[in-house]
Design an enzyme around this catalytic site. Structure first.
Site, mmCIF file in Angstrom:
data_model
loop_
_atom_site.group_PDB
_atom_site.id
_atom_site.type_symbol
_atom_site.label_atom_id
_atom_site.label_comp_id
_atom_site.label_asym_id
_atom_site.label_seq_id
_atom_site.Cartn_x
_atom_site.Cartn_y
_atom_site.Cartn_z
ATOM 1 N N ASP A 1 1.404 -5.381 -0.977
ATOM 2 C CA ASP A 1 2.016 -4.459 -1.941
ATOM 3 C C ASP A 1 3.176 -3.701 -1.286
ATOM 4 O OD1 ASP A 1 0.504 -2.767 -0.358
ATOM 5 O OD2 ASP A 1 -0.538 -1.792 -2.032
ATOM 6 N N SER A 2 3.442 -4.008 0.004
ATOM 7 C CA SER A 2 4.679 -3.535 0.642
ATOM 8 C C SER A 2 5.893 -4.022 -0.134
ATOM 9 C CB SER A 2 4.751 -4.032 2.095
ATOM 10 O OG SER A 2 4.496 -5.417 2.170
ATOM 11 N N ASP B 1 -2.803 -8.508 -1.905
ATOM 12 C CA ASP B 1 -3.199 -7.102 -2.000
ATOM 13 C C ASP B 1 -3.598 -6.734 -3.415
ATOM 14 O OD1 ASP B 1 -3.150 -5.720 0.407
ATOM 15 O OD2 ASP B 1 -0.993 -5.310 0.306
ATOM 16 N N LYS C 1 -7.189 -8.197 -0.568
ATOM 17 C CA LYS C 1 -7.274 -7.064 0.376
ATOM 18 C C LYS C 1 -7.345 -5.748 -0.397
ATOM 19 C CE LYS C 1 -3.652 -5.950 3.233
ATOM 20 N NZ LYS C 1 -3.258 -4.584 2.836
ATOM 21 N N GLU D 1 -7.777 -1.408 0.153
ATOM 22 C CA GLU D 1 -7.673 -0.297 1.113
ATOM 23 C C GLU D 1 -8.772 0.715 0.844
ATOM 24 O OE1 GLU D 1 -3.790 1.489 0.966
ATOM 25 O OE2 GLU D 1 -2.765 -0.436 1.200
ATOM 26 N N GLU E 1 -4.670 -0.658 10.490
ATOM 27 C CA GLU E 1 -3.256 -0.262 10.572
ATOM 28 C C GLU E 1 -3.126 1.069 11.307
ATOM 29 O OE1 GLU E 1 -1.043 -0.564 6.923
ATOM 30 O OE2 GLU E 1 0.705 0.454 7.783
HETATM 31 O O1 KIV Z 1 1.305 -4.465 2.033
HETATM 32 C C1 KIV Z 1 1.427 -4.792 3.222
HETATM 33 O O2 KIV Z 1 2.418 -5.402 3.645
HETATM 34 C C2 KIV Z 1 0.353 -4.431 4.132
HETATM 35 C C3 KIV Z 1 0.638 -4.556 5.602
HETATM 36 C C4 KIV Z 1 1.387 -3.368 6.058
HETATM 37 C C5 KIV Z 1 -0.580 -4.778 6.390
HETATM 38 O O3 KIV Z 1 -0.686 -4.015 3.728
#
Ligand code: KIV
Length: 264
Positions: free
Chosen positions: A45-46, A84, A112, A114, A181
């Protein structure tokens, strides 16, 4: 099925072979990533920051994540694809099941999330239903407002012990990968040794089983000041494929991350 699976990553952990992961959001970069021999692609989600230009990942929606997971799937041949779950898409276990299903149907092999201990029930339910989960601990960017910024986590003995406990409990709940992280090296090492599942690190020191970087960061094309854990591999190589190959070789040989990319 991709060549890289949870089984192969676990075998690598047992053999002490480092695994590699980068983010990707489209088919073209994904093809290069495959050519370079990267193991895992994170549809992170970056993308809310590096593609959309936001100052956090909070504006990213399920629609965005499904779209970019499909794009990555279209260019992928062998990497494991991790997608994500965006901000507030796993508030309840039922919501997590519905949204994780959409990401798996778009082409992910693992999702993934968080968070900490509050995720245990959701992780168990997803795992029971055949959806592997990576638990993202330490600096969790979706909680940036609660954390008061993008800061190193687990610095005090109490915080380090609590992160270790979260990793152990989430593994017991069914998490198949832990992602750490921005934590001190010692925390990355202790968690990697304490769990049987692969641990991916970003700013978590040299001892984790795998490393991940945001592709725009490791190509030096992110507009903001790079974080300490970032290395620009493009400037030394001159091509995207060369940069990715150099990243693979430096992670596998233990050259990256170097002390200047780590927190003590
Ligand atoms: O969204 C992302 O790119 C991430 C990385 C920073 C691990 O979660």
């Amino acid at each position: 099925m991709p060549n890289i699976t949870l089984h192969s990553l676990t075998r690598m952990k047992l053999a002490g072979d480092k695994a590699t992961c980068v983010t990707s959001y489209d088919a073209s970069f994904t093809q290069r990533i495959n050519q370079a021999g990267i193991d895992i692609i994170l549809v992170g989600d970056s993308l809310g920051m590096v593609l959309q230009g936001n100052d956090s990942t909070l504006p990213v929606t399920m629609e965005h994540m499904v779209y970019h997971t499909r794009c990555v799937r279209a260019g992928n041949s062998q990497c494991m694809i991790m997608a994500d779950m965006p901000f507030m898409s796993y508030r309840t276990t039922e919501q997590a099941m519905t949204n994780a299903t959409d990401l798996m149907q778009a082409g992910a092999q693992i999702v993934k999330l968080e968070g900490g201990l509050w995720l245990k029930d959701t992780v168990s339910k997803l795992y029971e239903q055949g959806i592997p989960v990576c638990a993202h601990l330490g600096l969790t960017p979706q909680a940036v407002n609660k954390l008061g910024g993008y800061r190193v986590q687990g610095k005090t003995p109490e915080q380090a012990a609590s992160l270790l406990n979260e990793a152990i409990e989430l593994e017991a709940a069914g998490a198949s990968i832990i992602l750490l992280e921005c934590v001190p090296n010692a925390v990355g090492k202790a968690i990697t040794e304490a769990v049987n599942v692969p641990v991916i690190g970003i700013g978590a020191g040299p001892d984790t089983d795998a490393q991940v970087l945001v592709i725009y960061d490791m190509l030096g094309i992110t507009p903001h000041k790079p974080a300490r854990f970032v290395k620009d591999f493009l400037s030394q190589e001159g091509s995207v494929l060369g940069a990715l190959e150099s990243y693979v070789s430096e992670v596998k040989s233990g050259q990256f991350p170097a002390p200047e990319h780590c927190f003590n």
